[in-house]
Design a protein around this motif. Structure first.
Motif, PDB file in Angstrom:
ATOM      1  N   MET A 116       0.856  -1.195   0.000  1.00 55.26           N
ATOM      2  CA  MET A 116       0.000   0.000   0.000  1.00 55.26           C
ATOM      3  C   MET A 116       0.882   1.231   0.000  1.00 55.26           C
ATOM      4  O   MET A 116       1.862   1.283   0.735  1.00 55.26           O
ATOM      5  CB  MET A 116      -0.877   0.006   1.247  1.00 55.26           C
ATOM      6  CG  MET A 116      -1.933   1.099   1.246  1.00 55.26           C
ATOM      7  SD  MET A 116      -3.011   0.949   2.684  1.00 55.26           S
ATOM      8  CE  MET A 116      -2.017   1.748   3.915  1.00 55.26           C
ATOM      9  N   PRO A 117       0.615   2.262  -0.775  1.00 53.58           N
ATOM     10  CA  PRO A 117       1.454   3.443  -0.813  1.00 53.58           C
ATOM     11  C   PRO A 117       1.546   4.099   0.546  1.00 53.58           C
ATOM     12  O   PRO A 117       0.639   4.027   1.367  1.00 53.58           O
ATOM     13  CB  PRO A 117       0.734   4.357  -1.827  1.00 53.58           C
ATOM     14  CG  PRO A 117      -0.111   3.443  -2.633  1.00 53.58           C
ATOM     15  CD  PRO A 117      -0.500   2.326  -1.712  1.00 53.58           C
ATOM     16  N   GLY A 118       2.651   4.773   0.783  1.00 46.45           N
ATOM     17  CA  GLY A 118       2.829   5.470   2.050  1.00 46.45           C
ATOM     18  C   GLY A 118       2.039   6.756   2.078  1.00 46.45           C
ATOM     19  O   GLY A 118       1.335   7.122   1.128  1.00 46.45           O
ATOM     20  N   PRO A 119       2.173   7.533   3.188  1.00 42.07           N
ATOM     21  CA  PRO A 119       1.433   8.783   3.318  1.00 42.07           C
ATOM     22  C   PRO A 119       1.756   9.753   2.204  1.00 42.07           C
ATOM     23  O   PRO A 119       2.877   9.816   1.698  1.00 42.07           O
ATOM     24  CB  PRO A 119       1.918   9.311   4.689  1.00 42.07           C
ATOM     25  CG  PRO A 119       2.376   8.096   5.420  1.00 42.07           C
ATOM     26  CD  PRO A 119       2.944   7.192   4.376  1.00 42.07           C
ATOM     27  N   LEU A 130     -10.837   0.361  -1.434  1.00 42.56           N
ATOM     28  CA  LEU A 130     -10.608   1.517  -2.292  1.00 42.56           C
ATOM     29  C   LEU A 130     -10.726   1.148  -3.768  1.00 42.56           C
ATOM     30  O   LEU A 130     -11.211   1.950  -4.580  1.00 42.56           O
ATOM     31  CB  LEU A 130      -9.237   2.121  -1.980  1.00 42.56           C
ATOM     32  CG  LEU A 130      -9.107   2.726  -0.575  1.00 42.56           C
ATOM     33  CD1 LEU A 130      -7.651   3.046  -0.259  1.00 42.56           C
ATOM     34  CD2 LEU A 130      -9.968   3.972  -0.426  1.00 42.56           C
ATOM     35  N   ALA A 131     -10.306  -0.058  -4.129  1.00 38.98           N
ATOM     36  CA  ALA A 131     -10.454  -0.505  -5.516  1.00 38.98           C
ATOM     37  C   ALA A 131     -11.915  -0.742  -5.867  1.00 38.98           C
ATOM     38  O   ALA A 131     -12.356  -0.406  -6.970  1.00 38.98           O
ATOM     39  CB  ALA A 131      -9.637  -1.782  -5.736  1.00 38.98           C
ATOM     40  N   VAL A 132     -12.677  -1.318  -4.959  1.00 37.38           N
ATOM     41  CA  VAL A 132     -14.102  -1.535  -5.198  1.00 37.38           C
ATOM     42  C   VAL A 132     -14.803  -0.204  -5.453  1.00 37.38           C
ATOM     43  O   VAL A 132     -15.560  -0.054  -6.420  1.00 37.38           O
ATOM     44  CB  VAL A 132     -14.759  -2.257  -4.001  1.00 37.38           C
ATOM     45  CG1 VAL A 132     -16.287  -2.169  -4.085  1.00 37.38           C
ATOM     46  CG2 VAL A 132     -14.341  -3.722  -3.956  1.00 37.38           C
ATOM     47  N   MET A 133     -14.537   0.786  -4.603  1.00 38.15           N
ATOM     48  CA  MET A 133     -15.259   2.052  -4.667  1.00 38.15           C
ATOM     49  C   MET A 133     -14.808   2.934  -5.829  1.00 38.15           C
ATOM     50  O   MET A 133     -15.628   3.587  -6.475  1.00 38.15           O
ATOM     51  CB  MET A 133     -15.090   2.799  -3.346  1.00 38.15           C
ATOM     52  CG  MET A 133     -15.624   2.057  -2.123  1.00 38.15           C
ATOM     53  SD  MET A 133     -17.415   1.861  -2.111  1.00 38.15           S
ATOM     54  CE  MET A 133     -17.923   3.517  -1.651  1.00 38.15           C
ATOM     55  N   SER A 134     -13.498   2.976  -6.079  1.00 42.50           N
ATOM     56  CA  SER A 134     -12.969   3.896  -7.087  1.00 42.50           C
ATOM     57  C   SER A 134     -12.618   3.228  -8.405  1.00 42.50           C
ATOM     58  O   SER A 134     -12.347   3.912  -9.388  1.00 42.50           O
ATOM     59  CB  SER A 134     -11.731   4.614  -6.530  1.00 42.50           C
ATOM     60  OG  SER A 134     -12.108   5.529  -5.513  1.00 42.50           O
ATOM     61  N   PRO A 180      -4.045   9.762  -4.934  1.00 42.67           N
ATOM     62  CA  PRO A 180      -4.766  10.072  -6.182  1.00 42.67           C
ATOM     63  C   PRO A 180      -5.131   8.833  -6.989  1.00 42.67           C
ATOM     64  O   PRO A 180      -6.078   8.869  -7.785  1.00 42.67           O
ATOM     65  CB  PRO A 180      -3.773  10.960  -6.951  1.00 42.67           C
ATOM     66  CG  PRO A 180      -2.900  11.562  -5.899  1.00 42.67           C
ATOM     67  CD  PRO A 180      -2.769  10.511  -4.834  1.00 42.67           C
ATOM     68  N   ALA A 181      -4.409   7.729  -6.783  1.00 46.59           N
ATOM     69  CA  ALA A 181      -4.741   6.503  -7.507  1.00 46.59           C
ATOM     70  C   ALA A 181      -6.125   5.987  -7.143  1.00 46.59           C
ATOM     71  O   ALA A 181      -6.725   5.221  -7.896  1.00 46.59           O
ATOM     72  CB  ALA A 181      -3.691   5.427  -7.218  1.00 46.59           C
ATOM     73  N   HIS A 182      -6.640   6.412  -5.979  1.00 50.40           N
ATOM     74  CA  HIS A 182      -7.955   5.958  -5.526  1.00 50.40           C
ATOM     75  C   HIS A 182      -8.997   7.074  -5.592  1.00 50.40           C
ATOM     76  O   HIS A 182     -10.029   6.986  -4.932  1.00 50.40           O
ATOM     77  CB  HIS A 182      -7.856   5.441  -4.090  1.00 50.40           C
ATOM     78  CG  HIS A 182      -6.929   4.270  -3.925  1.00 50.40           C
ATOM     79  ND1 HIS A 182      -7.005   3.146  -4.709  1.00 50.40           N
ATOM     80  CD2 HIS A 182      -5.902   4.063  -3.065  1.00 50.40           C
ATOM     81  CE1 HIS A 182      -6.065   2.287  -4.341  1.00 50.40           C
ATOM     82  NE2 HIS A 182      -5.383   2.813  -3.354  1.00 50.40           N
ATOM     83  N   ALA A 183      -8.733   8.110  -6.383  1.00 51.81           N
ATOM     84  CA  ALA A 183      -9.665   9.238  -6.446  1.00 51.81           C
ATOM     85  C   ALA A 183     -10.988   8.843  -7.078  1.00 51.81           C
ATOM     86  O   ALA A 183     -12.049   9.332  -6.684  1.00 51.81           O
ATOM     87  CB  ALA A 183      -9.042  10.397  -7.219  1.00 51.81           C
ATOM     88  N   GLY A 184     -10.960   7.965  -8.079  1.00 48.11           N
ATOM     89  CA  GLY A 184     -12.199   7.590  -8.755  1.00 48.11           C
ATOM     90  C   GLY A 184     -12.926   8.815  -9.272  1.00 48.11           C
ATOM     91  O   GLY A 184     -12.324   9.715  -9.864  1.00 48.11           O
ATOM     92  N   ALA A 185     -14.226   8.873  -9.025  1.00 48.49           N
ATOM     93  CA  ALA A 185     -15.030  10.020  -9.437  1.00 48.49           C
ATOM     94  C   ALA A 185     -14.889  11.191  -8.483  1.00 48.49           C
ATOM     95  O   ALA A 185     -15.563  12.201  -8.650  1.00 48.49           O
ATOM     96  CB  ALA A 185     -16.495   9.609  -9.561  1.00 48.49           C
ATOM     97  N   GLY A 186     -14.036  11.053  -7.452  1.00 52.08           N
ATOM     98  CA  GLY A 186     -13.782  12.135  -6.521  1.00 52.08           C
ATOM     99  C   GLY A 186     -14.644  12.035  -5.280  1.00 52.08           C
ATOM    100  O   GLY A 186     -15.451  11.123  -5.148  1.00 52.08           O
ATOM    101  N   PRO A 187     -14.472  13.003  -4.371  1.00 57.68           N
ATOM    102  CA  PRO A 187     -13.355  13.943  -4.354  1.00 57.68           C
ATOM    103  C   PRO A 187     -12.081  13.268  -3.873  1.00 57.68           C
ATOM    104  O   PRO A 187     -12.146  12.232  -3.200  1.00 57.68           O
ATOM    105  CB  PRO A 187     -13.819  15.000  -3.346  1.00 57.68           C
ATOM    106  CG  PRO A 187     -14.670  14.231  -2.383  1.00 57.68           C
ATOM    107  CD  PRO A 187     -15.380  13.189  -3.224  1.00 57.68           C
ATOM    108  N   VAL A 188     -10.916  13.807  -4.206  1.00 61.45           N
ATOM    109  CA  VAL A 188      -9.672  13.278  -3.666  1.00 61.45           C
ATOM    110  C   VAL A 188      -9.752  13.317  -2.143  1.00 61.45           C
ATOM    111  O   VAL A 188     -10.104  14.325  -1.549  1.00 61.45           O
ATOM    112  CB  VAL A 188      -8.467  14.106  -4.162  1.00 61.45           C
ATOM    113  CG1 VAL A 188      -7.193  13.670  -3.442  1.00 61.45           C
ATOM    114  CG2 VAL A 188      -8.315  13.950  -5.661  1.00 61.45           C
ATOM    115  N   GLY A 189      -9.480  12.185  -1.499  1.00 59.54           N
ATOM    116  CA  GLY A 189      -9.572  12.094  -0.050  1.00 59.54           C
ATOM    117  C   GLY A 189     -10.889  11.554   0.441  1.00 59.54           C
ATOM    118  O   GLY A 189     -10.992  11.114   1.577  1.00 59.54           O
TER     119      GLY A 189
END
Length: 582
Positions: free
Chosen positions: A1-4, A205-209, A365-374
């Motif tokens: 998983m990416p770091g902070p 996060l992959a399921v949602m975005s 940002p890789a998990h932004a999907g349709a947004g919002p970032v975060g």
């Protein structure tokens, strides 16, 4: 998983810009034309609302879109609900009659002609208790099934396939069924994952975005859990063994386990989504505070599959009746029977997730999907580690996401003094807004006052205190939550508490909520339950992604020890909830 993610890479302004650029229809108000189903879009907010004086950032907005669709029932439980066929033993599912909409007037009378006058203020979907599960994790306590059949679910290996199918359902609907307003966003209300592990968070996060992911851990492509253990207490789908579940009619399905750990592809939600945290997202097994014992157990190679019934009963009693926030009884039982533990392949991706790591993953940002970032969290939360926030839903409507998990331990919830005071201040600062409050725990499950070890001087506050605070603010329209895995809607004087069933236990539901101004001194919350997009009828030879999602529902219906009351009463399902406009 990416770091902070660094603050420089994701400033608060960058987050707002990114979220606005990817939005699809959130924040629009639609005035419904009587009798036509057409709509006129209210102009969106010109600028994001920022800064402590003016409140939280605005929801993503977009220019006026297409006119609202007509009200509809197809694809919702207004039209049909999965229903069993036949009698006795393992029952197959098919389509059954829908659930009618019930009007509830405990808080305000239902004026005539309101449907023709009403203006849509918001339309969104609530997901809750997805419980995306790494079924091979050594820290899981499936061994409680020796004390009670419901201590383990035969459908758990298919949680990810089921969640992807739920995303597909929302993407197909696009509009609210009561008003035809575009769905603006999805809010999860916690227990997104099951074991507080990095790998489950990545899956969520992959399921949602959106994206491809493999719901497998340990030895790649080789299932190492209770379902290939040869133990009769668990469903052994690939084997001819007559286990507990096959004795109840469960089928033998050769190839099931290989299919369950195969790669999945999620389209991701086509609308923005926000995240609220639950006890399973932050506590070991949803119940126990952080400790070196549970950390080492999750990362280790020894997994305890079974306990003698009396021992399992004792652990279960402590877990359910407590308090045993440190898992003392669990550790004692594990150590007493560790010689019978089996060897599994360790996996560093099972490491627990701290609050800051949880936020950083959402900010990636890789998990932004349709947004919002975060997905509600910003660099401000990353810096503080706090998991509560406010966000702009639409012009005049504010959302508040609470963190009701008590990190002192126990599956029940509460709020710390600091968060309770923040909630009070936020409601006061937005007295002119209609407010929707989101949390994982409902009021009746907020009875755990164990102090957070990280903040030993801070008191914890239960559901009664939260209800009292919300009742002092006339701008609160609803408190929306989950956790209990049951549909239940309760009036509280001036606002409604809406609790929705899980997506891991049957009937596996999500809830569309449409907030309207009836222009007669009342507001309405129009709530409609939806199932996943998977077909009701299963083909037991179909182990495709869609076939597994359908099987997920059918296994859940037939799970030994499952409760038949989780759908609630008619007044807890498809409803119109009236309340006075302040």
């Amino acid at each position: 998983m990416p770091g902070p993610v660094s603050a420089a890479a994701l400033s608060r302004r960058n987050i707002l810009i990114a979220s606005g650029a990817t939005a699809l229809g959130a924040g629009l108000g639609f005035a419904l034309v009587p009798g036509s189903g057409d709509a006129t879009a209210v102009p969106p907010l010109a600028e994001p609302v920022t800064g402590p004086a003016s409140g939280p950032p605005a929801a993503p907005t977009s220019p006026a879109g297409p006119a609202a669709a007509r009200p509809y029932t197809a694809g919702t439980t207004l039209h049909s609900v999965a229903a069993p066929r036949g009698r006795g033993g393992y029952r197959r599912l098919g389509d059954g009659p829908g659930w009618k909409r019930v009007t509830r007037t405990e808080l305000a009378a239902a004026g005539s002609g309101r449907a023709a006058r009403r203006t849509s203020l918001s339309c969104f979907v609530q997901f809750t208790d997805l419980h995306l599960t790494d079924v091979q994790n050594p820290q899981r306590y499936e061994f409680l099934r020796s004390a009670a059949p419901a201590g383990w679910r035969p459908q758990e290996a298919l949680t990810n396939a089921g969640a992807v199918s739920l995303v597909e359902r929302v993407n197909a609907l696009r509009y609210g069924p009561a008003t035809g307003t575009p769905i603006g966003f999805v809010m999860t209300t916690g227990d997104n994952t099951d074991n507080n592990s990095r790998i489950e968070l990545d899956w969520f996060l992959a399921v949602m975005s959106g994206g491809r992911f493999t719901p497998d851990s340990g030895d790649a492509g080789h299932y190492e859990g209770v379902q290939d253990s040869g133990l009769k207490g668990f469903w052994q789908p690939d084997a001819a063994l007559r286990d507990l579940d096959k004795a109840a009619g469960y089928p033998r399905l050769p190839g099931f386990l290989a299919a369950a750990v195969r790669e999945l592809n999620s389209p991701g939600l086509n609308v923005p989504w926000y995240s609220t945290i639950g006890n399973h997202d932050q506590l070991y097994g949803g119940s126990y505070a952080a400790s070196s014992f549970f950390h080492d157990l999750a990362l280790g190679s020894r997994k305890l599959f079974w306990l003698p019934r009396a021992e399992a009963e004792a652990v279960n009693a402590f877990l359910r009746q407590g308090p045993d926030p440190q898992g003392t009884r669990f550790r004692e039982a594990w150590n007493r029977y560790k010689s019978s533990a089996r060897t599994v392949t360790p996996d560093g991706r099972r490491a627990p997730v701290t609050p800051r790591e949880y936020i950083a993953a959402h900010l990636d940002p890789a998990h932004a999907g349709a947004g919002p970032v975060g997905h509600g969290y910003t660099t401000a939360e990353l810096d503080s580690g706090r998991l509560h926030y406010a966000f702009r839903i639409s012009d005049g409507v504010l959302g508040i996401s609470l963190d009701t998990t008590d990190r002192g331990g126990d599956y029940r919830g509460s709020l710390g003094t600091d968060q309770l005071n923040w909630l009070d201040r936020t409601l006061t600062a937005h007295a002119d807004d209609t407010v929707l409050v989101f949390s994982h725990h409902p009021s009746w499950s907020m009875t755990n006052l164990v102090r957070d070890p990280a903040r030993p001087g801070e008191r914890r506050h239960g559901g009664d205190e939260v209800l009292a605070l919300l009742g002092r603010h006339a701008n609160v329209a609803a408190w929306i939550n989950g956790h209990s895995h049951k549909n239940r809607i309760v009036p509280h004087g001036t606002f409604w508490e809406v609790s929705t069933a899980s997506h891991v236990d049957y009937p596996q539901l999500a809830r569309i909520i449409e907030l309207t101004d009836n222009h007669d001194g009342t507001l309405s919350l129009l709530c409609t339950l939806v199932e996943s997009a998977a077909p009701y009828r299963t083909d037991l030879s179909d182990l495709s992604q869609t076939g597994l999602a359908a099987l997920y529902r059918e296994l859940a219906f037939n799970a030994p020890g499952s409760r038949a009351t989780l759908s609630g009463e008619p007044g807890d399902r498809n409803v119109e909830l009236l309340l006075k406009k302040r």
